[in-house]
Design a protein around this motif. Sequence first.
Motif, PDB file in Angstrom:
ATOM      1  N   ASP A 121     -19.331   6.253 -38.406  1.00 15.22           N
ATOM      2  CA  ASP A 121     -19.645   7.541 -38.818  1.00 15.22           C
ATOM      3  C   ASP A 121     -19.349   8.446 -37.965  1.00 15.22           C
ATOM      4  O   ASP A 121     -19.586   8.685 -36.962  1.00 15.22           O
ATOM      5  CB  ASP A 121     -21.157   7.577 -39.071  1.00 15.22           C
ATOM      6  N   PRO A 122     -18.393   9.686 -38.602  1.00 12.39           N
ATOM      7  CA  PRO A 122     -18.005  10.698 -37.651  1.00 12.39           C
ATOM      8  C   PRO A 122     -18.969  11.417 -37.034  1.00 12.39           C
ATOM      9  O   PRO A 122     -18.845  12.388 -36.153  1.00 12.39           O
ATOM     10  CB  PRO A 122     -16.873  11.341 -38.564  1.00 12.39           C
ATOM     11  N   THR A 123     -20.178  11.690 -37.709  1.00 14.04           N
ATOM     12  CA  THR A 123     -21.374  12.517 -37.140  1.00 14.04           C
ATOM     13  C   THR A 123     -22.092  11.949 -36.014  1.00 14.04           C
ATOM     14  O   THR A 123     -22.649  12.366 -35.094  1.00 14.04           O
ATOM     15  CB  THR A 123     -22.105  12.866 -38.300  1.00 14.04           C
ATOM     16  N   THR A 124     -22.538  10.541 -36.236  1.00 16.21           N
ATOM     17  CA  THR A 124     -23.442   9.729 -35.576  1.00 16.21           C
ATOM     18  C   THR A 124     -22.956   8.737 -34.708  1.00 16.21           C
ATOM     19  O   THR A 124     -23.429   8.191 -33.917  1.00 16.21           O
ATOM     20  CB  THR A 124     -24.683   9.087 -36.372  1.00 16.21           C
ATOM     21  N   LEU A 125     -21.546   8.156 -34.906  1.00 14.88           N
ATOM     22  CA  LEU A 125     -20.929   7.288 -34.292  1.00 14.88           C
ATOM     23  C   LEU A 125     -21.822   5.745 -34.578  1.00 14.88           C
ATOM     24  O   LEU A 125     -21.455   4.971 -33.977  1.00 14.88           O
ATOM     25  CB  LEU A 125     -20.819   7.340 -32.783  1.00 14.88           C
ATOM     26  N   ARG A 126     -22.438   5.706 -35.699  1.00 14.63           N
ATOM     27  CA  ARG A 126     -23.155   4.775 -36.020  1.00 14.63           C
ATOM     28  C   ARG A 126     -22.205   3.817 -37.090  1.00 14.63           C
ATOM     29  O   ARG A 126     -21.407   4.284 -37.824  1.00 14.63           O
ATOM     30  CB  ARG A 126     -24.349   4.820 -36.557  1.00 14.63           C
ATOM     31  N   PHE A 127     -22.468   2.559 -37.049  1.00 14.38           N
ATOM     32  CA  PHE A 127     -21.725   1.620 -38.063  1.00 14.38           C
ATOM     33  C   PHE A 127     -22.288   2.267 -39.585  1.00 14.38           C
ATOM     34  O   PHE A 127     -23.248   2.310 -39.741  1.00 14.38           O
ATOM     35  CB  PHE A 127     -22.106   0.175 -37.964  1.00 14.38           C
ATOM     36  N   PRO A 128     -21.454   2.067 -40.316  1.00 11.23           N
ATOM     37  CA  PRO A 128     -21.769   2.305 -41.832  1.00 11.23           C
ATOM     38  C   PRO A 128     -22.223   1.052 -42.535  1.00 11.23           C
ATOM     39  O   PRO A 128     -21.524   0.282 -43.316  1.00 11.23           O
ATOM     40  CB  PRO A 128     -20.006   2.791 -42.395  1.00 11.23           C
ATOM     41  N   LEU A 129     -23.374   1.007 -42.073  1.00 11.10           N
ATOM     42  CA  LEU A 129     -24.316  -0.055 -42.756  1.00 11.10           C
ATOM     43  C   LEU A 129     -24.730  -0.073 -44.222  1.00 11.10           C
ATOM     44  O   LEU A 129     -24.876   1.217 -44.713  1.00 11.10           O
ATOM     45  CB  LEU A 129     -25.519  -0.520 -41.826  1.00 11.10           C
ATOM     46  N   ARG A 130     -24.505  -0.799 -44.883  1.00 12.89           N
ATOM     47  CA  ARG A 130     -24.927  -0.758 -46.408  1.00 12.89           C
ATOM     48  C   ARG A 130     -26.278  -1.235 -46.628  1.00 12.89           C
ATOM     49  O   ARG A 130     -26.651  -2.272 -46.240  1.00 12.89           O
ATOM     50  CB  ARG A 130     -23.837  -1.664 -47.265  1.00 12.89           C
ATOM     51  N   GLY A 131     -27.043  -0.455 -47.351  1.00 15.87           N
ATOM     52  CA  GLY A 131     -28.575  -0.653 -47.760  1.00 15.87           C
ATOM     53  C   GLY A 131     -29.432  -0.219 -46.593  1.00 15.87           C
ATOM     54  O   GLY A 131     -29.004  -0.224 -45.425  1.00 15.87           O
ATOM     55  N   LEU A 132     -30.593   0.245 -47.118  1.00 16.70           N
ATOM     56  CA  LEU A 132     -31.273   0.681 -46.325  1.00 16.70           C
ATOM     57  C   LEU A 132     -32.594  -0.475 -45.656  1.00 16.70           C
ATOM     58  O   LEU A 132     -33.704  -0.587 -45.900  1.00 16.70           O
ATOM     59  CB  LEU A 132     -32.358   1.754 -46.687  1.00 16.70           C
ATOM     60  N   LEU A 133     -31.759  -1.360 -44.872  1.00 18.30           N
ATOM     61  CA  LEU A 133     -32.540  -2.494 -44.147  1.00 18.30           C
ATOM     62  C   LEU A 133     -32.759  -2.222 -42.812  1.00 18.30           C
ATOM     63  O   LEU A 133     -32.009  -1.321 -42.278  1.00 18.30           O
ATOM     64  CB  LEU A 133     -31.650  -3.780 -44.555  1.00 18.30           C
ATOM     65  N   PRO A 134     -33.885  -3.031 -42.473  1.00 14.61           N
ATOM     66  CA  PRO A 134     -34.420  -2.659 -40.993  1.00 14.61           C
ATOM     67  C   PRO A 134     -33.481  -3.709 -40.058  1.00 14.61           C
ATOM     68  O   PRO A 134     -34.053  -4.646 -39.561  1.00 14.61           O
ATOM     69  CB  PRO A 134     -35.633  -3.000 -40.906  1.00 14.61           C
ATOM     70  N   PHE A 135     -32.213  -3.180 -39.765  1.00 14.66           N
ATOM     71  CA  PHE A 135     -31.305  -3.843 -38.987  1.00 14.66           C
ATOM     72  C   PHE A 135     -31.959  -3.822 -37.485  1.00 14.66           C
ATOM     73  O   PHE A 135     -32.547  -2.898 -37.155  1.00 14.66           O
ATOM     74  CB  PHE A 135     -29.706  -3.205 -39.278  1.00 14.66           C
ATOM     75  N   ASP A 136     -31.259  -4.689 -36.520  1.00 16.69           N
ATOM     76  CA  ASP A 136     -31.691  -4.553 -35.302  1.00 16.69           C
ATOM     77  C   ASP A 136     -31.420  -3.120 -34.588  1.00 16.69           C
ATOM     78  O   ASP A 136     -30.336  -2.285 -35.432  1.00 16.69           O
ATOM     79  CB  ASP A 136     -30.523  -5.642 -34.481  1.00 16.69           C
ATOM     80  N   LYS A 137     -32.149  -2.801 -33.612  1.00 14.69           N
ATOM     81  CA  LYS A 137     -32.087  -1.435 -33.271  1.00 14.69           C
ATOM     82  C   LYS A 137     -30.493  -1.020 -32.625  1.00 14.69           C
ATOM     83  O   LYS A 137     -30.149   0.135 -32.934  1.00 14.69           O
ATOM     84  CB  LYS A 137     -33.133  -1.158 -32.090  1.00 14.69           C
ATOM     85  N   ASP A 138     -29.833  -1.973 -31.996  1.00 16.30           N
ATOM     86  CA  ASP A 138     -28.712  -1.548 -31.299  1.00 16.30           C
ATOM     87  C   ASP A 138     -27.556  -1.250 -32.335  1.00 16.30           C
ATOM     88  O   ASP A 138     -26.585  -0.473 -32.238  1.00 16.30           O
ATOM     89  CB  ASP A 138     -28.009  -2.861 -30.557  1.00 16.30           C
ATOM     90  N   LEU A 139     -27.637  -1.841 -33.736  1.00 12.38           N
ATOM     91  CA  LEU A 139     -26.814  -1.326 -34.944  1.00 12.38           C
ATOM     92  C   LEU A 139     -27.045   0.030 -35.408  1.00 12.38           C
ATOM     93  O   LEU A 139     -26.055   0.412 -35.994  1.00 12.38           O
ATOM     94  CB  LEU A 139     -26.994  -2.408 -36.050  1.00 12.38           C
ATOM     95  N   PHE A 140     -28.260   0.548 -35.162  1.00  6.14           N
ATOM     96  CA  PHE A 140     -28.564   1.929 -35.405  1.00  6.14           C
ATOM     97  C   PHE A 140     -28.087   2.838 -34.340  1.00  6.14           C
ATOM     98  O   PHE A 140     -28.165   4.254 -34.434  1.00  6.14           O
ATOM     99  CB  PHE A 140     -30.140   2.082 -35.784  1.00  6.14           C
ATOM    100  N   GLU A 141     -27.824   2.351 -33.261  1.00 10.99           N
ATOM    101  CA  GLU A 141     -27.453   3.439 -32.192  1.00 10.99           C
ATOM    102  C   GLU A 141     -25.765   3.714 -32.230  1.00 10.99           C
ATOM    103  O   GLU A 141     -25.095   3.121 -32.662  1.00 10.99           O
ATOM    104  CB  GLU A 141     -27.446   2.350 -30.932  1.00 10.99           C
ATOM    105  N   PRO A 142     -25.711   4.910 -31.698  1.00  6.13           N
ATOM    106  CA  PRO A 142     -24.256   5.516 -31.434  1.00  6.13           C
ATOM    107  C   PRO A 142     -23.333   4.261 -30.831  1.00  6.13           C
ATOM    108  O   PRO A 142     -23.629   4.002 -29.664  1.00  6.13           O
ATOM    109  CB  PRO A 142     -24.248   6.763 -30.995  1.00  6.13           C
TER     110      PRO A 142
END
Length: 1353
Positions: A226-247
């Motif tokens: 994601d060019p704004t957050t540098l996060r992975f473009p994950l599909r679905g609002l699931l509680p993925f592991d914290k590191d996947l939501f990190e920049p």
Amino acid sequence: METQLQSIFEDVVSKITAVLCSRMVMDTPEDERTKLISCLGAFREYWGTLPQESHEQCVQWIVRFTHSQHSPKRISFLYDCLAMAVETSLLPPRYTHVHSCKSLQTYSMHSLTHSLRVLLSGLGVRDLLKTVLEKIETIPITVSSAIVPQLLAAREVLVFCFTLMTFMSSFSVRTLTLICLLLGSLISDFVDSFRPTARINSICGRCSLLPVVNNSGAICNSWKLDPTTLRFPLRGLLPFDKDLFEPQTFLLRYVLEQPYSRDMVCNMLGLNKAFKQRCPVLEEQLVDLVVYAMERSETEEYFDADVGGTSQLLWQHLSSQLIFFVLFQFASFPHMVLSLHQKLAGRGLIKGRDHLMWVLLQFISGSILKNALGDFLPVMKLFDLLYPEKECIPVPDISKPQSTHSFAMTCIWIHLNRKAQNDNSKLQIPIPHSLKLQHEFLQQSLRNKNLGMNDYKIVLLCNAYSTNTEYFALPMGVLVEAIYGNGSMRIPLPGTNCVASGSVPPLPMNLLDSLTVHAKMSLIHSIATRVIKLAQAKSSVALAPALVETYSRLLVYMEIESLGIKGFISQLLPNVFKSHAWGILHTLLEMFSYRMHHIQPHYRIQLLSHLHSLAAVPQTNQNQLHLCTESTALRLITALGSSEVQPQFTRFLNDPKTVLSAESEELNRALILTLARATHVTDFFTGSDSIQGTWCKDILQTIMTFTPHNWASHTLSCFPAPLQAFFKQNNVPQESRFNLKKNVEEEYRKWKSMANENDIITHFSMQGSPPLFLCLLWKMLLETDHINQIGFRVLERIGARALVAHVRTFADFLVYEFSTSAGGQQLNKCIEILNDMVWKFNIVTLDRLILCLAMRSHEGNEAQVCYFIIQLLLLKPNDFRNRVNDFVKENAPEHWLQSDWHNKHMSYHKKYPEKLYFEGLADQVNPPMQLQPQYLPIYFGNVCLRFLPIFDIVIHRFLELLPVSKSLETLLDHLGGLYKFHDRPVTYLYNTLHYYERHLRDRTSLKRKLVHAIISSLKDNRMPGWCLSETYLKFGMNAREDNAWIPDDTYYCKLIGRLSPGPFPNCDWRFNEFPNPAAHALHVTCVELMALAVPGKDVGNALLNVVLKSQPLVPRENITAWMNAIGLVITALPEPYWIVLHDRIVSVLGSLALTAETEWPGDPFALLDFTACHQSYSEMNCSYVLALAHTVWHHSSIGQLSLIPKFLSETLKPIVQTEFQLLYVYNLVGPFMQRFQMERTRCMLEIGVAFYEMLQAVDQHCQHLFYMDPICDFLYHIKYMYTGDSVKDQVEKIIMTLRPAMKLRLRFVTHSYMMETSSSAASASTPQPPPSSLASTSTTASPSSTQHTHAPM
């Protein structure tokens, strides 16, 4: 409306009040129902008269009226009315529930909730949940205990919603504020119930995986951020592991560090050069990279400010990156400088300060004229921080290139001061005291009008005054004069009547590197302008060698792309062509063939298109120019990277003619060979049997229209299956050898019988006549040993372009002649005549004849004869071998380091002159003819270098035919040294070993010979250890056939360990075959693995064992990095190497851990969390294989991944019988559904169906299912995120066969809401506690929701 509604409901309420007052009679349930029906009857009549737009307002009034009552009995009765209205379909359930919950009333909420349980759709549940949660968030943190009943009512509604929901809601529950203990645990349990689904859809260790920049796998969607957050473009609002939501800052910075990575960075972040968009996260990483470079400069053990250190290459790369990203406004220069000041403050990092200022000077000097002064003033703030000296900084030794960096800050001040003067700005800054000595030195140097080239004084003046036209002219004029020459001196070039301006030594790379970007732009602009003027003036004097070589060197700088390679292709070439300056055109094509490095593929394809259009121009029908254009086109085609072919040629699908040759069969054949190699290496056609619907169909059909041809069966067998099928369907009838012989004899009789010279010349040279004239010359020499003057005239009249067809026919005729030769003296005579035609009479050049022979489609014995002729031409006479040996001995490939290339070039051409206009024949005819042809300037080329791309093709043709293997070894022994000058030797080896893997499996000695010949040719020009490992050189290169060397696990561990930074010697990647160290490491590792005398399957298993077995050389803390290296290597190898992973997966699925049918004693999803298991030393083999499979597939091309559907349906489906196996397969494949959706939708749909088929097998095999909810939640995720209704028909039939509990959970998949049995409906009407399982607590969008129903691509 309110009045009528008041009348209806007040009447009912008054009756209830009367009953309450009497306290004498208790209503029976039948009485209650009668009252409800009576009340609803009156309301139904009124409801029917309301317009549609008033319905919601009506429901709102009823709810408000209900909440205005004070009697619990009245409220309960009114809620029962609402429930019955919904049950009888009078009121819509969604309106009723949403508006009822807005005040969080406790009374009869339970009754209403469960009355609507079955009738409320998924969309209604979602909206209801949203309303309740929004209402809850309005409650203050501190409240009275009186609010607890309302919270309990809200909790009951949430329990109801969570019970019905089967997919996460469209808003993120993860971020909800948990305001109290009453609701906090419920919502956290709800979120936690989705963690198994998130785990199944996550790639193990994804945050640790890194690409190789410019590798084929690096251009896929796996690395998007994601060019704004540098996060992975994950599909679905699931509680993925914290590191996947990190920049993912580490990933982006790693890519930014790599040379030639800017295109990948733009691809990762979705940045488009056409749209100016600042990217703060990119800006921040660039700043951090500069800080890192400062730290490296500070800690370098032998750092020398005058010489530079190992960080010098990093600073050079940083300069290029900063200019590109700031120039296209992806980063803001003043913001970056201020951020640098902030991050360097108090750090005391000053050793690298001159390098930092040099980087900033690059941008400032080139952009300060077009931007406001205020954008650059923050640099002075940085100066105050990094240059705290009170005394003057001394003038460095200006005989060293690093002195230009020491002067960088002074140059910056001069540019800022000049800008302030030009703008009449009040922001003028006095010269800082510490810079005074350097400033005075520059001022004094300006007054010296006789500047020499023996130090860097001229460079310093160019850097300091490039924005001051008054002062800049002097130093730039000196540079220009050095490469243009003084105008009067002339030097000879190869060939006759060809002279050039007299300047020979080019500007050295150290000097060009020391110029600022702005100065380099001025220099290259001056060169291009001069070339265009000379082209327009049609000057008879060729360009100075110094100018040509310097121009070539300037084109390597990516930061001046617009004036560099872009201007070269888009402006210079067209202008030169328009002016018909054929000598300069020939020069530019030579530059592109022998001096260009890392040119972006779209420029190369653009040039190829230009060359094909050139072929149609009559003026280019000239021997030397035609030879040059075809040689350049051949180089462009064969040099295309495997991952470049599809992206580039798909740009021309609407008009493929522009990138194809209308008349050269050899060029079109070369393109087909390149296409076959590219689709094989990238596995593009995997799983496909036809080219129908693919991007290459129109290209192939156009080629067959332009140049119809066939392929020999041994060549065709190497093509991917769809290409084989295409050429078998489009078979072209070939002229028989007998007819060819007959036609030649007939034409020869005409030659001998015709008496009139003009008639002879006209007949044999006119357009449309059979292209047999070279065959006739052969027969003349065979019978009379000489050719008369008329033969020469015919050759001249035929012209270069038409002569190619004669060479093609001659190649076929030679095969016939040698096949029917009686041997002995006759064969020797044939060999002698053929060599005379090449070397004595100069009728045809060796490289053109060899190319035509190698591209013919002979079968069986004739193919062997053809290759025999090639071998004779190359080795039998000493002419070519002597040329090769002398060229290899006297020259080095590092042209960018040389100042005397031209002298060696001229010496070689004097010893072995190129004769391209039949000069030898003119000397031999009777009477001899005195020719003085006008040669075009030759600066770099010769027959050896022209032969290299043809040698590549010859080697491939010999590899395809088993009986000529020994001949190939002989060729490699004698001519392999030429690969010293190959611009991509390792890539060529990699492509060859990969493409011909099947042919070379059992020919280990030939593989070894090929690798040895090419790699050893560079031994004197490369550092030790640059390519093959020491172990391989010791054991593998010298292995005997009867005692093959079998490497052990230690060898594979050490080999994979080389992919970590550091093991290979550093170099200037601008002139290297590969763009960065990782790409080099990957390719040399793959070459070595494919060169082993070990089956691919065994090598693949050994690579997997590097992490699947306990290895002392593999540090446990870096296991994911080693997995990443294995993933990169194994996916870059042919299919037999990586397909063994499928066998490991099958083995794991058959293990006791996954075949047990009892409930797992712990959490089965913990097994799927490789990182947590590994850190706690509790991992099992199945989790290792899962993590390794994810790594391999993450790096795989979409072609490799497209085997997964077949693997699932044919291999895994028959063995999956337990829940653990099913969950393992779901976790194995689930994370890649997003990529399948974007790149190959057909595979996504096939996998979606396979998931249900495996569930069906498990459902039928297992008596008890313990994890139905996670399974169903995963399937809902697949439906709403990927497949939509595209597989509905197949899936619906499968779901109908499942057990009732599973059918109930999957009811929304097929829109069959009424699939519930009466028993399940009854159980649904009973209050239940909050479920702990996923499917029954997850939220879903109704299938009617457009937001979650994705139509397939």
